[in-house]
Motif scaffolding. Structure first.
Motif, PDB file in Angstrom:
ATOM      1  N   ASN A 199      35.184  27.216  41.952  1.00 38.93           N
ATOM      2  CA  ASN A 199      35.287  28.064  43.140  1.00 38.93           C
ATOM      3  C   ASN A 199      36.686  28.657  43.059  1.00 38.93           C
ATOM      4  O   ASN A 199      37.605  28.180  43.707  1.00 38.93           O
ATOM      5  N   TYR A 202      39.041  34.487  44.763  1.00 42.76           N
ATOM      6  CA  TYR A 202      38.298  35.708  44.431  1.00 42.76           C
ATOM      7  C   TYR A 202      38.480  36.818  45.453  1.00 42.76           C
ATOM      8  O   TYR A 202      37.687  37.761  45.505  1.00 42.76           O
ATOM      9  N   ALA A 225      43.122  37.012  43.949  1.00 40.60           N
ATOM     10  CA  ALA A 225      43.115  37.112  42.485  1.00 40.60           C
ATOM     11  C   ALA A 225      43.047  38.561  42.047  1.00 40.60           C
ATOM     12  O   ALA A 225      41.999  39.052  41.642  1.00 40.60           O
ATOM     13  N   GLY A 229      39.996  41.154  42.943  1.00 39.89           N
ATOM     14  CA  GLY A 229      39.659  39.759  43.230  1.00 39.89           C
ATOM     15  C   GLY A 229      39.003  39.039  42.057  1.00 39.89           C
ATOM     16  O   GLY A 229      38.701  37.849  42.145  1.00 39.89           O
ATOM     17  N   LEU A 230      38.788  39.762  40.944  1.00 44.40           N
ATOM     18  CA  LEU A 230      38.014  39.161  39.844  1.00 44.40           C
ATOM     19  C   LEU A 230      38.875  38.690  38.667  1.00 44.40           C
ATOM     20  O   LEU A 230      38.330  38.263  37.641  1.00 44.40           O
ATOM     21  N   ASP A 231      40.192  38.742  38.802  1.00 45.34           N
ATOM     22  CA  ASP A 231      41.072  38.373  37.677  1.00 45.34           C
ATOM     23  C   ASP A 231      40.763  36.991  37.114  1.00 45.34           C
ATOM     24  O   ASP A 231      40.652  36.797  35.906  1.00 45.34           O
ATOM     25  N   ILE A 233      38.044  35.110  37.609  1.00 45.56           N
ATOM     26  CA  ILE A 233      36.663  35.020  37.118  1.00 45.56           C
ATOM     27  C   ILE A 233      36.578  35.637  35.719  1.00 45.56           C
ATOM     28  O   ILE A 233      35.945  35.074  34.819  1.00 45.56           O
ATOM     29  N   ARG A 234      37.268  36.784  35.517  1.00 43.20           N
ATOM     30  CA  ARG A 234      37.295  37.412  34.186  1.00 43.20           C
ATOM     31  C   ARG A 234      37.853  36.439  33.144  1.00 43.20           C
ATOM     32  O   ARG A 234      37.286  36.261  32.063  1.00 43.20           O
ATOM     33  N   LEU A 252      29.789  29.798  38.875  1.00 37.92           N
ATOM     34  CA  LEU A 252      30.948  30.318  39.598  1.00 37.92           C
ATOM     35  C   LEU A 252      30.605  30.710  41.024  1.00 37.92           C
ATOM     36  O   LEU A 252      29.612  31.421  41.251  1.00 37.92           O
ATOM     37  N   HIS A 254      31.659  33.135  44.165  1.00 40.52           N
ATOM     38  CA  HIS A 254      32.360  34.419  44.253  1.00 40.52           C
ATOM     39  C   HIS A 254      32.117  35.018  45.620  1.00 40.52           C
ATOM     40  O   HIS A 254      31.360  34.465  46.437  1.00 40.52           O
ATOM     41  N   GLN A 258      30.273  40.371  45.264  1.00 37.29           N
ATOM     42  CA  GLN A 258      30.732  40.390  43.871  1.00 37.29           C
ATOM     43  C   GLN A 258      29.667  39.967  42.854  1.00 37.29           C
ATOM     44  O   GLN A 258      29.942  39.943  41.650  1.00 37.29           O
ATOM     45  N   VAL A 262      29.961  39.986  38.759  1.00 38.52           N
ATOM     46  CA  VAL A 262      30.078  38.723  38.022  1.00 38.52           C
ATOM     47  C   VAL A 262      28.952  38.596  36.998  1.00 38.52           C
ATOM     48  O   VAL A 262      29.175  38.169  35.858  1.00 38.52           O
TER      49      VAL A 262
END
Ligand code: GLN
Length: 291
Positions: A199, A202, A225, A229-231, A233-234, A252, A254, A258, A262
Motif C-alpha cells: 500500500n 499514491y 508520490a 502519485g505513481l512514482d 508504483i512505477r 498493489l 492505489h 488510478q 496501474v
C-alpha cells in the motif's frame, strides 16, 4: 481534580449529558461533521479520557464527570484537527486493534481489500514467502501473518520510526514478521518472494486533499508520490520481477482513479493475469499481476 485556571468549556458542575452535548456541537462546527458523527466522536473521546466504554457514558449521563480537564485537553486537540486515531493511539484493522502514532499512516478500511485479495492468492495451509513493501504500522503484514501462520512474511519500510510501531504491533498480536529498514525492493538484493504486497504512497503531490482533514497530520512520506502519485508504483512494478518467484504475484493498493494507469504499468512491465478489485465503495482499489 478540576483546575481553576482553565475552566472547562461547559461550565462547573455540568453533567456528562450536558458536556457531551456541548462537545458534540463544537466538533460538528469545527470539523464540519454531521451531528451523528460528531456525537460518536464526542463519546469516543470522553470514554478514552475517562478510561470507560461508551455504554458506561450512557449509564452515567447525570453524573458530573470526574476528569473534566483530561476530557477538555483531548477535545481541544481534536477541535484543532488532530486525527482521532492518533489521540487514542490505536485503530481497528481486519478485526484487530493496532497501535498507531503520528509516525505511521492511519490504517484505512479500504486497505482491508488488499488483505482480502492477498489471502485469495494464498490458499490456507500452504507455506509461501511474502513481502510487504512500506509496512508502516504493520497492519497488512501482521494481518497476513496471523491469517496464514505457515507463510514467511517480511516487511520493509524506509522509516525506522514506523518500523518501531510495526514491531510493537507484531509483538502485541504475536505475529511472526521479519521487519527491515530499507528503501523498498532496493534493500532486498537477491531475495525472491511468492507474493509482494504494497500500500505505497499514491497521492499526487499537488492534490489539495493533502492539506485537509487527517492527512495534514500523517507522514508525508507515506502519502505523496510525485506529480501523478505513481512514482512509487512505477518503481515497484519495475523492480518486482527481479524479486518474484516464477508465477509470483504483485498486488498493489492505489487511488480510486488510478486502476487503469496501474494496469497499464503492469502490462508494460510484462506481468500476466493483470486484474483490479473493487473496494466497498465500488472503486477499483487494488490491482495485480503475476510474473
Ligand atoms: N502498509 C501500511 C498500511 O497499509 C502503510 C502504507 C503507507 O505508509 N503508505 O497502512
Amino acid at each position: 481534580m478540576r483546575s481553576e485556571a482553565r475552566p472547562v468549556p461547559w461550565g462547573e458542575g455540568a453533567t456528562l449529558a450536558e458536556c457531551l452535548a456541548t462537545a458534540t456541537r463544537q466538533l460538528a462546527e469545527a470539523l464540519a461533521l454531521p451531528p451523528r458523527e460528531a456525537r460518536l466522536e464526542a463519546q469516543i473521546l470522553f470514554a478514552h479520557a475517562l478510561g470507560v466504554n461508551r455504554a458506561w457514558l450512557i449509564g452515567h449521563d447525570r453524573d458530573v464527570p470526574p476528569a473534566a480537564p483530561a476530557i477538555e485537553a483531548l477535545l481541544l486537540r481534536r477541535l484543532a484537527g488532530e486525527p482521532v486515531a492518533y489521540l487514542l493511539g490505536e485503530r481497528e484493522f481486519y478485526g484487530r486493534t493496532f497501535r498507531v502514532t503520528p509516525d505511521v499512516l492511519i490504517p484505512r478500511p479500504d486497505t482491508e481489500l488488499l488483505v482480502d485479495v492477498a489471502l485469495e492468492h494464498l490458499p490456507p495451509r500452504t507455506s509461501h514467502t511474502l513481502l510487504d513493501v512500506g509496512v508502516g504500522s504493520g497492519v497488512v503484514a501482521v494481518s497476513l501473518a496471523l491469517e496464514r501462520p505457515l507463510c514467511r512474511i517480511c516487511g520493509v519500510d524506509l522509516s525506522a520510526a514506523a518500523l518501531e510501531v510495526a514491531r510493537a504491533n507484531a509483538r502485541a498480536l504475536q505475529a511472526q514478521v521479519e521487519l527491515l529498514v530499507g528503501d523498498g525492493l532496493d534493500s532486498l538484493s537477491g531475495r525472491r518472494f511468492d507474493l509482494i504486497v504494497s500500500n505505497p504512497p499514491y497521492i499526487a503531490a499537488a492534490d489539495p486533499h493533502l492539506g485537509q482533514g487527517d492527512l495534514r497530520f500523517e507522514p508525508h512520506l507515506a502519502l505523496a508520490a510525485g506529480g501523478d502519485g505513481l512514482d512509487l508504483i512505477r518503481r515497484l512494478v519495475e523492480a518486482a520481477p527481479g524479486h518474484l518467484e516464477t508465477g509470483g504475484w504483485l498486488l498493489l493498493e492505489h487511488g480510486w482513479d488510478q486502476a487503469g494507469a496501474v494496469r497499464d504499468l503492469l502490462h508494460g512491465g510484462g506481468f500476466s493475469g493483470v486484474f483490479s478489485a473493487r473496494d466497498l465503495a465500488g472503486h477499483e482499489r487494488v490491482s495485480g499481476g503475476h510474473r
